[in-house]
Write an enzyme that holds these catalytic residues in place. Structure first.
Site, PDB file in Angstrom:
ATOM      1  N   ARG A  94       7.072  34.084 -22.709  1.00  0.00           N
ATOM      2  CA  ARG A  94       7.284  32.847 -22.962  1.00  0.00           C
ATOM      3  C   ARG A  94       7.848  32.052 -22.279  1.00  0.00           C
ATOM      4  NH1 ARG A  94       8.482  34.966 -28.886  1.00  0.00           N
ATOM      5  NH2 ARG A  94       9.649  36.079 -27.510  1.00  0.00           N
ATOM      6  N   SER A 132       7.180  35.586 -34.320  1.00  0.00           N
ATOM      7  CA  SER A 132       6.735  35.965 -35.543  1.00  0.00           C
ATOM      8  C   SER A 132       7.913  35.897 -36.255  1.00  0.00           C
ATOM      9  CB  SER A 132       6.539  37.343 -35.452  1.00  0.00           C
ATOM     10  OG  SER A 132       5.275  37.770 -34.731  1.00  0.00           O
TER      11      SER A 132
END
Ligand code: PNS
Length: 164
Positions: A94, A132
């Protein structure tokens, strides 16, 4: 047959994960979404629940010739990849902050199984901050997470919280 595994905790699946799966589709004939069964962690969802959610959401990304399979594993990712005859381990990156951890894992996995390559894919910018853990934290504290996790996952998180 180009087979890859995409290992992770997936507790829960996010749109960032789905973005990586979508980007992997043209690269492989088969991708196994490999859900880690880690008894040390205290997950929000059981491995069975995580696998089921992924299976329900996958039809939204599936297209073309790549076959997507959901499986779970315990122990080493490299062993699982070898057992499944995979030639690649897919991981999403990311931001630069992911790189060091991912590099260490990739190098260790390569030492364990030199024939298996780690393939890094860059997540879309809009998911560059989505994890998450962050989704669970924000959702649990009443924040909005729509657009960042699949609607089905959000509904399951709501259910989970209401039964606590
Ligand atoms: O989604 P995550 O939590 O970032 O996934 C991390 C995962 C599951 C890929 C990593 O923790 C892992 O591979 N665990 C299995 C044990 C293992 O193989 N450890 C050595 C990695 S070099």
């Amino acid at each position: 047959m180009r087979r890859a595994i995409f290992p992770g905790s997936f507790d829960p699946l996010t749109n960032g994960h789905l973005d990586i799966i979508k980007r992997s589709l043209p690269l492989f004939d088969e991708i196994i979404i490999a859900v880690l069964n880690n008894p040390d962690k205290n997950p929000m969802f059981s491995v069975e629940e995580r696998c089921q959610m992924i299976e329900e959401v996958l039809p939204t990304v599936e297209d073309g010739d790549c076959c997507l399979i959901v499986d779970s594993f315990s122990g080493l990712t490299a062993d699982f990849a070898k057992r499944k005859n995979a030639s690649a381990i897919v991981r999403g990156i990311r931001a630069v902050s992911d790189y060091e951890y991912e590099l260490r894992m990739a190098l260790m996995n390569r030492r364990l199984e030199p024939e298996i390559e780690t393939v890094f894919l860059m997540a879309a910018e809009e998911y560059s901050y989505v994890s998450s853990n962050l989704m669970k934290q924000v959702f649990t504290l009443g924040g909005r997470v729509e657009g960042l996790i699949p609607a089905l996952v959000e509904a399951k998180m709501k259910e989970k919280l209401s039964t606590k």
